[in-house]
Design a protein around this motif. Structure first.
Motif, PDB file in Angstrom:
ATOM      1  N   ILE A 125       0.699  -1.184   0.329  1.00 25.40           N
ATOM      2  CA  ILE A 125      -0.202   0.021   0.378  1.00 25.40           C
ATOM      3  C   ILE A 125       1.124   1.147  -0.076  1.00 25.40           C
ATOM      4  N   THR A 126       0.605   2.053  -1.022  1.00 25.62           N
ATOM      5  CA  THR A 126       1.559   3.204  -1.537  1.00 25.62           C
ATOM      6  C   THR A 126       0.677   4.196  -0.596  1.00 25.62           C
ATOM      7  N   PRO A 127       0.481   5.148   0.157  1.00 29.11           N
ATOM      8  CA  PRO A 127      -0.336   5.902  -0.005  1.00 29.11           C
ATOM      9  C   PRO A 127       0.028   7.431  -0.754  1.00 29.11           C
ATOM     10  N   ASP A 128       1.456   7.364  -0.538  1.00 21.13           N
ATOM     11  CA  ASP A 128       2.004   8.716  -1.417  1.00 21.13           C
ATOM     12  C   ASP A 128       2.343   8.849  -2.673  1.00 21.13           C
ATOM     13  N   MET A 129       2.308   7.101  -3.077  1.00 22.60           N
ATOM     14  CA  MET A 129       2.416   7.245  -4.587  1.00 22.60           C
ATOM     15  C   MET A 129       1.949   6.657  -5.512  1.00 22.60           C
ATOM     16  N   THR A 130       0.880   7.565  -6.160  1.00 22.41           N
ATOM     17  CA  THR A 130      -0.285   7.876  -7.413  1.00 22.41           C
ATOM     18  C   THR A 130       0.666   6.961  -8.937  1.00 22.41           C
ATOM     19  N   PRO A 131      -0.054   6.324  -9.373  1.00 22.90           N
ATOM     20  CA  PRO A 131      -0.149   5.355 -10.247  1.00 22.90           C
ATOM     21  C   PRO A 131       0.596   6.199 -11.870  1.00 22.90           C
ATOM     22  N   ASP A 132       0.193   7.279 -11.939  1.00 21.54           N
ATOM     23  CA  ASP A 132       1.140   7.808 -13.072  1.00 21.54           C
ATOM     24  C   ASP A 132       2.173   8.299 -12.804  1.00 21.54           C
ATOM     25  N   VAL A 149      -1.834  -1.828  -4.431  1.00 24.92           N
ATOM     26  CA  VAL A 149      -3.087  -0.924  -3.242  1.00 24.92           C
ATOM     27  C   VAL A 149      -2.870   0.477  -3.759  1.00 24.92           C
ATOM     28  N   PHE A 150      -3.712   1.552  -4.162  1.00 22.43           N
ATOM     29  CA  PHE A 150      -3.703   2.748  -4.498  1.00 22.43           C
ATOM     30  C   PHE A 150      -4.747   2.916  -3.643  1.00 22.43           C
ATOM     31  N   LEU A 151      -4.771   4.794  -3.493  1.00 26.72           N
ATOM     32  CA  LEU A 151      -5.863   5.207  -2.504  1.00 26.72           C
ATOM     33  C   LEU A 151      -6.325   6.166  -2.962  1.00 26.72           C
ATOM     34  N   VAL A 152      -7.356   6.697  -2.926  1.00 23.83           N
ATOM     35  CA  VAL A 152      -8.154   7.456  -3.564  1.00 23.83           C
ATOM     36  C   VAL A 152      -9.022   8.256  -2.387  1.00 23.83           C
ATOM     37  N   ALA A 162     -10.648   6.726 -11.877  1.00 23.73           N
ATOM     38  CA  ALA A 162     -10.616   5.284 -12.736  1.00 23.73           C
ATOM     39  C   ALA A 162      -9.155   4.993 -13.359  1.00 23.73           C
ATOM     40  N   MET A 163      -8.671   5.788 -12.821  1.00 23.98           N
ATOM     41  CA  MET A 163      -7.014   5.594 -13.503  1.00 23.98           C
ATOM     42  C   MET A 163      -6.275   4.959 -12.876  1.00 23.98           C
ATOM     43  N   THR A 164      -7.118   5.179 -11.544  1.00 25.26           N
ATOM     44  CA  THR A 164      -6.110   4.263  -9.883  1.00 25.26           C
ATOM     45  C   THR A 164      -6.780   3.024 -10.449  1.00 25.26           C
ATOM     46  N   ALA A 165      -8.090   3.034 -10.347  1.00 23.44           N
ATOM     47  CA  ALA A 165      -8.996   2.297  -9.957  1.00 23.44           C
ATOM     48  C   ALA A 165      -7.994   0.481 -11.179  1.00 23.44           C
ATOM     49  N   GLU A 166      -8.193   1.183 -12.035  1.00 23.36           N
ATOM     50  CA  GLU A 166      -7.050   0.510 -13.012  1.00 23.36           C
ATOM     51  C   GLU A 166      -5.964  -0.003 -13.206  1.00 23.36           C
ATOM     52  N   ALA A 167      -4.747   0.604 -12.756  1.00 24.51           N
ATOM     53  CA  ALA A 167      -3.426   0.714 -12.377  1.00 24.51           C
ATOM     54  C   ALA A 167      -3.489  -0.255 -10.751  1.00 24.51           C
ATOM     55  N   ALA A 168      -4.612  -0.213  -9.624  1.00 22.06           N
ATOM     56  CA  ALA A 168      -4.287  -1.228  -9.193  1.00 22.06           C
ATOM     57  C   ALA A 168      -5.066  -2.424  -9.264  1.00 22.06           C
ATOM     58  N   SER A 169      -4.460  -3.776  -7.649  1.00 18.34           N
ATOM     59  CA  SER A 169      -4.605  -4.610  -8.111  1.00 18.34           C
ATOM     60  C   SER A 169      -5.039  -5.169  -5.881  1.00 18.34           C
ATOM     61  N   GLY A 170      -5.765  -6.369  -6.206  1.00 17.89           N
ATOM     62  CA  GLY A 170      -6.026  -7.062  -4.550  1.00 17.89           C
ATOM     63  C   GLY A 170      -7.054  -5.649  -4.737  1.00 17.89           C
ATOM     64  N   PHE A 171      -7.116  -4.809  -4.159  1.00 13.20           N
ATOM     65  CA  PHE A 171      -7.756  -3.950  -3.522  1.00 13.20           C
ATOM     66  C   PHE A 171      -8.023  -1.972  -3.847  1.00 13.20           C
ATOM     67  N   GLU A 200     -18.854   3.172 -10.049  1.00  5.68           N
ATOM     68  CA  GLU A 200     -19.147   3.310 -11.368  1.00  5.68           C
ATOM     69  C   GLU A 200     -17.804   3.216 -12.148  1.00  5.68           C
ATOM     70  N   VAL A 201     -16.337   2.842 -11.760  1.00  8.61           N
ATOM     71  CA  VAL A 201     -15.715   2.592 -12.269  1.00  8.61           C
ATOM     72  C   VAL A 201     -14.610   1.830 -12.206  1.00  8.61           C
ATOM     73  N   THR A 202     -14.902   0.802 -11.213  1.00  6.28           N
ATOM     74  CA  THR A 202     -14.345  -0.497 -11.230  1.00  6.28           C
ATOM     75  C   THR A 202     -15.768  -1.429 -11.101  1.00  6.28           C
ATOM     76  N   ASP A 203     -15.056  -3.050 -10.821  1.00  7.12           N
ATOM     77  CA  ASP A 203     -15.308  -4.431  -9.752  1.00  7.12           C
ATOM     78  C   ASP A 203     -14.225  -4.654  -8.947  1.00  7.12           C
TER      79      ASP A 203
END
Length: 264
Positions: A125-132, A149-152, A162-171, A200-203
């Motif tokens: 889990i990386t609270p200060d790392m964004t997917p981009d 695991v990225f944060l929103v 949407a971008m964060t959810a696409e890059a995340a895995s696990g949850f 609305e953007v991820t399952d």
């Protein structure tokens, strides 16, 4: 299927949210942090977050800061964190590390991923790392089959969700309030809306953290999320008791209450 994916498949089949518990490695000592994690899992925590103590946190409230200070003063290093991860993973609970990005970068991203995987860790889990900004981590985590695991936050735009959810895995980790971590008298009214926007953007599963401190609050959050994440309240059990047996007893009682909350 990763161990985290398997966990959420199981909890969804049981029609409940997963209970996620956080404790810093090395707090109050390395051995006691391991005993505390074993106690949490035995009492009902489904997934463990092992905190990597950091000297300059931007997101942690006073409770977790105090615990990190104790761990650092006791000499806790990244190698110790991996030892705690190994012991946690041995309980059978999927175990992730929560850390700010600077220690990973200084250690070496590929080396960190390899050593985390070797310890049985399931992800980071990386609270200060964004997917981009995470290309190097995405490459290393993919190579070592680690979840990202990225944060929103409530302030995240729909595009960023949407971008964060696409890059995340696990949850996906949804921070339910704006501000630092810590126990709160009531859960954030922004949380349900944020989770609904993510739906609305991820399952992918969504875990909600920041503020949950008792079973009633856990039950409230479990009604709209896939995981209830608890940190400061668990750390407080260890801060408030000088005797290890008393601290572990308090921890066990709190986890039992939280677990009952997510199952009601």
């Amino acid at each position: 299927m990763s161990s985290i994916d398997a966990l959420f498949e199981r909890t969804r089949s049981e029609n409940r949210a997963a209970l996620v518990g956080y404790l810093p490695a090395g707090f109050p000592s390395k051995d006691l942090s391991i005993r505390a994690i074993e106690t949490m899992v035995d009492a009902g925590v489904d997934l463990v977050e092992v905190g990597l103590p950091y000297s300059d946190p931007v997101m942690d409230g006073p409770t977790i800061q105090a615990a990190a200070d104790v761990a650092l003063a006791g000499g806790t290093r990244i190698r110790d964190v991996f030892d705690v991860v190994k012991a946690s993973a041995a309980t059978g609970a999927p175990t992730v590390v929560m850390t700010y990005w600077n220690p990973v970068e200084r250690y070496g991203v590929e080396r960190f991923a390899a050593d985390l995987a070797a310890a049985g860790g399931a992800g980071l889990i990386t609270p200060d790392m964004t997917p981009d900004e995470a290309e190097e981590w995405i490459t290393a985590s993919t190579a070592h089959e680690l979840s990202r695991v990225f944060l929103v936050a409530p302030s995240s735009t729909d595009e960023r969700l949407a971008m964060t959810a696409e890059a995340a895995s696990g949850f996906v980790y949804a921070t339910a309030v704006m501000g630092v971590t810590g126990q709160r008298e009531q859960t954030s009214n922004l949380a349900p809306e944020l989770v609904a926007r993510l739906r609305e953007v991820t399952d992918k599963p969504v875990g909600v953290g920041l503020g949950v401190s008792n079973g009633a609050q856990a039950h409230e959050v479990a009604a709209f999320s896939d995981a209830v994440i608890v940190g400061s309240a668990l750390v407080r059990c260890l801060l408030d008791h000088d005797e290890p047996d008393d601290a572990l007893a308090a921890l066990r009682a709190l986890v039992a209450d939280l677990r009952a909350g997510v199952e009601r």
